[in-house]
Structure formats: C-alpha cells, structure tokens
Motif scaffolding. Structure first.
Motif, PDB file in Angstrom:
ATOM      1  N   GLY A  37       1.006  -1.187   0.059  1.00 35.23           N
ATOM      2  CA  GLY A  37       0.140   0.004   0.027  1.00 35.23           C
ATOM      3  C   GLY A  37       0.716   1.404   0.098  1.00 35.23           C
ATOM      4  N   MET A  38       1.848   1.309   0.930  1.00 34.20           N
ATOM      5  CA  MET A  38       2.710   2.429   0.738  1.00 34.20           C
ATOM      6  C   MET A  38       3.492   2.662  -0.437  1.00 34.20           C
ATOM      7  N   PHE A  39       3.980   1.498  -1.071  1.00 28.61           N
ATOM      8  CA  PHE A  39       4.527   1.662  -2.445  1.00 28.61           C
ATOM      9  C   PHE A  39       3.796   2.147  -3.254  1.00 28.61           C
ATOM     10  N   PHE A  40       2.443   1.966  -3.472  1.00 28.64           N
ATOM     11  CA  PHE A  40       1.492   2.617  -4.566  1.00 28.64           C
ATOM     12  C   PHE A  40       1.274   4.141  -4.048  1.00 28.64           C
ATOM     13  N   TYR A  41       1.276   4.307  -2.739  1.00 32.41           N
ATOM     14  CA  TYR A  41       0.905   5.793  -2.439  1.00 32.41           C
ATOM     15  C   TYR A  41       2.182   6.529  -2.613  1.00 32.41           C
ATOM     16  N   SER A  42       3.632   5.991  -2.714  1.00 29.56           N
ATOM     17  CA  SER A  42       4.665   6.700  -2.949  1.00 29.56           C
ATOM     18  C   SER A  42       4.669   6.947  -4.255  1.00 29.56           C
ATOM     19  N   ARG A  43       4.116   6.088  -5.133  1.00 30.64           N
ATOM     20  CA  ARG A  43       4.288   6.354  -6.652  1.00 30.64           C
ATOM     21  C   ARG A  43       3.321   7.529  -6.793  1.00 30.64           C
ATOM     22  N   VAL A  44       2.121   7.594  -6.196  1.00 29.65           N
ATOM     23  CA  VAL A  44       1.324   8.441  -6.750  1.00 29.65           C
ATOM     24  C   VAL A  44       1.627   9.789  -6.085  1.00 29.65           C
ATOM     25  N   LYS A  45       2.105   9.754  -5.004  1.00 20.64           N
ATOM     26  CA  LYS A  45       2.397  11.185  -4.314  1.00 20.64           C
ATOM     27  C   LYS A  45       3.876  11.438  -4.628  1.00 20.64           C
ATOM     28  N   LYS A  46       4.660  10.716  -5.557  1.00 17.68           N
ATOM     29  CA  LYS A  46       6.197  10.959  -5.870  1.00 17.68           C
ATOM     30  C   LYS A  46       7.106  11.212  -4.705  1.00 17.68           C
ATOM     31  N   HIS A  47       6.796  10.325  -3.656  1.00 17.02           N
ATOM     32  CA  HIS A  47       7.801  10.251  -2.537  1.00 17.02           C
ATOM     33  C   HIS A  47       8.637   9.126  -2.841  1.00 17.02           C
ATOM     34  N   PHE A  49      10.084   5.767  -1.880  1.00 20.08           N
ATOM     35  CA  PHE A  49       9.368   4.697  -0.910  1.00 20.08           C
ATOM     36  C   PHE A  49      10.451   4.160   0.025  1.00 20.08           C
ATOM     37  N   LEU A  50      11.688   3.969  -0.106  1.00 14.99           N
ATOM     38  CA  LEU A  50      12.528   3.392   0.794  1.00 14.99           C
ATOM     39  C   LEU A  50      12.596   4.532   1.991  1.00 14.99           C
ATOM     40  N   LYS A  51      12.540   5.712   1.525  1.00  9.95           N
ATOM     41  CA  LYS A  51      12.639   6.651   2.807  1.00  9.95           C
ATOM     42  C   LYS A  51      11.223   6.843   3.725  1.00  9.95           C
ATOM     43  N   LEU A  52      10.243   6.585   2.891  1.00 11.15           N
ATOM     44  CA  LEU A  52       8.757   6.173   3.718  1.00 11.15           C
ATOM     45  C   LEU A  52       9.015   5.015   4.466  1.00 11.15           C
ATOM     46  N   ALA A  53       9.720   3.906   4.125  1.00 10.71           N
ATOM     47  CA  ALA A  53       9.527   2.689   4.737  1.00 10.71           C
ATOM     48  C   ALA A  53      10.467   2.796   6.069  1.00 10.71           C
ATOM     49  N   ASP A  54      11.639   3.692   5.776  1.00  8.54           N
ATOM     50  CA  ASP A  54      12.480   3.770   7.192  1.00  8.54           C
ATOM     51  C   ASP A  54      11.713   4.480   7.953  1.00  8.54           C
ATOM     52  N   CYS A  55      10.940   5.428   7.307  1.00 12.32           N
ATOM     53  CA  CYS A  55      10.124   6.423   8.577  1.00 12.32           C
ATOM     54  C   CYS A  55       9.211   5.627   9.595  1.00 12.32           C
ATOM     55  N   ILE A  56       8.811   4.574   8.945  1.00  8.74           N
ATOM     56  CA  ILE A  56       7.825   3.593   9.830  1.00  8.74           C
ATOM     57  C   ILE A  56       8.348   2.324  10.326  1.00  8.74           C
ATOM     58  N   ALA A  57       9.591   2.190   9.999  1.00 13.28           N
ATOM     59  CA  ALA A  57      10.210   0.826  10.606  1.00 13.28           C
ATOM     60  C   ALA A  57      10.117   0.892  12.185  1.00 13.28           C
ATOM     61  N   PHE A 137      22.240   5.644   9.939  1.00 18.60           N
ATOM     62  CA  PHE A 137      21.989   4.752   8.568  1.00 18.60           C
ATOM     63  C   PHE A 137      22.544   5.949   7.575  1.00 18.60           C
ATOM     64  N   LYS A 138      23.205   5.280   6.330  1.00 16.55           N
ATOM     65  CA  LYS A 138      23.776   6.342   5.444  1.00 16.55           C
ATOM     66  C   LYS A 138      22.884   6.080   4.056  1.00 16.55           C
ATOM     67  N   HIS A 139      21.915   4.923   3.943  1.00 13.95           N
ATOM     68  CA  HIS A 139      21.392   4.801   2.708  1.00 13.95           C
ATOM     69  C   HIS A 139      19.844   4.776   2.947  1.00 13.95           C
ATOM     70  N   ASP A 140      19.111   5.072   2.097  1.00 13.69           N
ATOM     71  CA  ASP A 140      17.602   4.975   2.164  1.00 13.69           C
ATOM     72  C   ASP A 140      17.305   3.533   2.088  1.00 13.69           C
ATOM     73  N   GLY A 141      16.554   2.872   3.004  1.00 12.90           N
ATOM     74  CA  GLY A 141      16.256   1.571   3.060  1.00 12.90           C
ATOM     75  C   GLY A 141      16.936   0.817   4.160  1.00 12.90           C
ATOM     76  N   ASP A 142      17.933   1.459   4.700  1.00 13.17           N
ATOM     77  CA  ASP A 142      18.824   0.669   5.766  1.00 13.17           C
ATOM     78  C   ASP A 142      18.043   0.461   7.048  1.00 13.17           C
ATOM     79  N   ALA A 143      16.996   1.301   7.274  1.00 10.63           N
ATOM     80  CA  ALA A 143      16.310   1.113   8.561  1.00 10.63           C
ATOM     81  C   ALA A 143      15.266  -0.323   8.444  1.00 10.63           C
ATOM     82  N   ILE A 144      14.566  -0.047   7.289  1.00 11.06           N
ATOM     83  CA  ILE A 144      13.482  -1.168   7.047  1.00 11.06           C
ATOM     84  C   ILE A 144      14.333  -2.454   6.928  1.00 11.06           C
TER      85      ILE A 144
END
Length: 205
Positions: A37-47, A49-57, A137-144
């Motif tokens: 769901g977050m992946f599709f949201y990120s595509r629509v809102k142009k965010h 995805f990995l940065k969003l995923a790190d935020c929720i992890a 964390f140095k890269h987007d996606g490191d946290a998730i």
C-alpha cells in the motif's frame, strides 16, 4: 497471507474469510500488505518509497512488540508444552486455561513456552536498535532492511516452537518429517537476501 496458505479450509465457504474473530490474521501478511500500500502511495505522491519505509520501521516493530501481548490475553500463539517444573513460570512459560490444541492435537498440559513474550522482547530490542541508529544509517532503506533481517532472524527460531503455524510442506515422510513452516522459510529467505545485499553493497562501495 493466511487465507492463501489455508485456502482448502475456506474454499467451500469463502465468506468465512471475513470472520476475523475466528482468527486467521498473520503479521507477515499485515507487513507485506502495508508495504505494498505504501509503495503505491509513494508512486502516486512522488515520494521515495525506501525513505517512507525507513520512517515507519521503528514504529512498526514497536507496535509488534506491544501487539504480541494480545496473544497473551487471547491465549494463543503459545509454544511447546513444558513439563519441567522449574520452568513453569512466566516469562519462560504461560498457562493456557481450558481445552486447547497444539499442532492440531488435543493437549492436556496447560503449560507452554511463552513464545509471544520471546517475540515481544525481541521486537523491543529491534526498536531500540533502529531508534538508536536512525541518524547513523547512510542509505535509504537501511532501517527497514535492518528491521527485516533482525525480525526474520528471531522468527526463524521462534516459529518452530509454536503449535499454530502455517505449513508450506506438512509434517510427514522421511525428508520433511518436521515439515516446513511458511513463516520460518520466509524469514530465512529474507535474512539471507538482506545480509547478502549488505555484504555485496559494502564490497562495491
């Protein structure tokens, strides 16, 4: 996720899929569905995805730590029966009242491994690690990805202790006498993939 692997029990009466009060909820299904769901949201809102995923992890794994206590109150997701009197105390064991089953068979022993507690405490540790390292964390996606590896590592072992697992291959036969549990296999694959990714990325950098 649960229905997919237990379709035989729902095929004759699919409306039962909606009867969530009968159980049939799996955390891996929730995580996978949420990420999709977050992946599709990120595509629509142009965010990103990995940065969003790190935020929720961190919040995700903290919610899992708290949520596991629902298993305690519902008297579910317990582990192997315990016969050693020295271990029949919380948090090593939990008492299950009334008629209950383990691996589909009636169980007369009320004391079982408190697997919900093991996972709750591990998820709390993962939360502490993610929260402590969130600025390192140095890269987007490191946290998730760290969450996925750490949670998957624990689930590989705890899943084998439980008596309510979904099975990829049912127990029986000479090769798979213990069977192969869905969450156990998924956890193994996730851990191997994430560790391999971190190693390969580290070498390339």
């Amino acid at each position: 996720y649960y229905v997919l692997f237990e379709w035989a029990s729902y095929a004759a009466d699919p409306i039962r899929i909606l009867y969530i009060w009968e159980g049939g909820l799996a955390i891996y299904g929730a995580v996978i569905g949420g990420l999709l769901g977050m992946f599709f949201y990120s595509r629509v809102k142009k965010h990103r995805f990995l940065k969003l995923a790190d935020c929720i992890a961190p919040g995700l794994v903290l919610a899992q730590s708290i949520g596991r206590w629902g298993n305690f109150f519902n008297q579910e997701a317990y582990g192997l029966p315990i016969n050693n009197g020295a271990l029949m105390w919380f948090p090593m064991a939990v008492r299950i009242d009334g008629t209950h089953y383990f691996n589909g068979e009636l169980c007369a022993n009320p004391y079982h491994m408190a697997t919900f507690f093991y996972e709750s405490m591990w998820c709390l540790i993962v939360f502490i690690v993610l929260w402590s390292c969130r600025k390192k964390f140095k890269h987007d996606g490191d946290a998730i990805l760290t969450y996925a590896a750490m949670y998957g590592f624990e689930r590989m072992f705890v899943e084998r202790l439980r008596g309510d697992s979904l099975y990829l291959i049912k127990p029986g036969g000479e090769v798979f006498a213990q069977g192969i549990r869905v969450s156990e296999m998924l956890s193994f694959v996730v851990v191997v993939c994430v560790v391999a990714f971190f190693i390969i990325r580290g070498i390339r950098e």
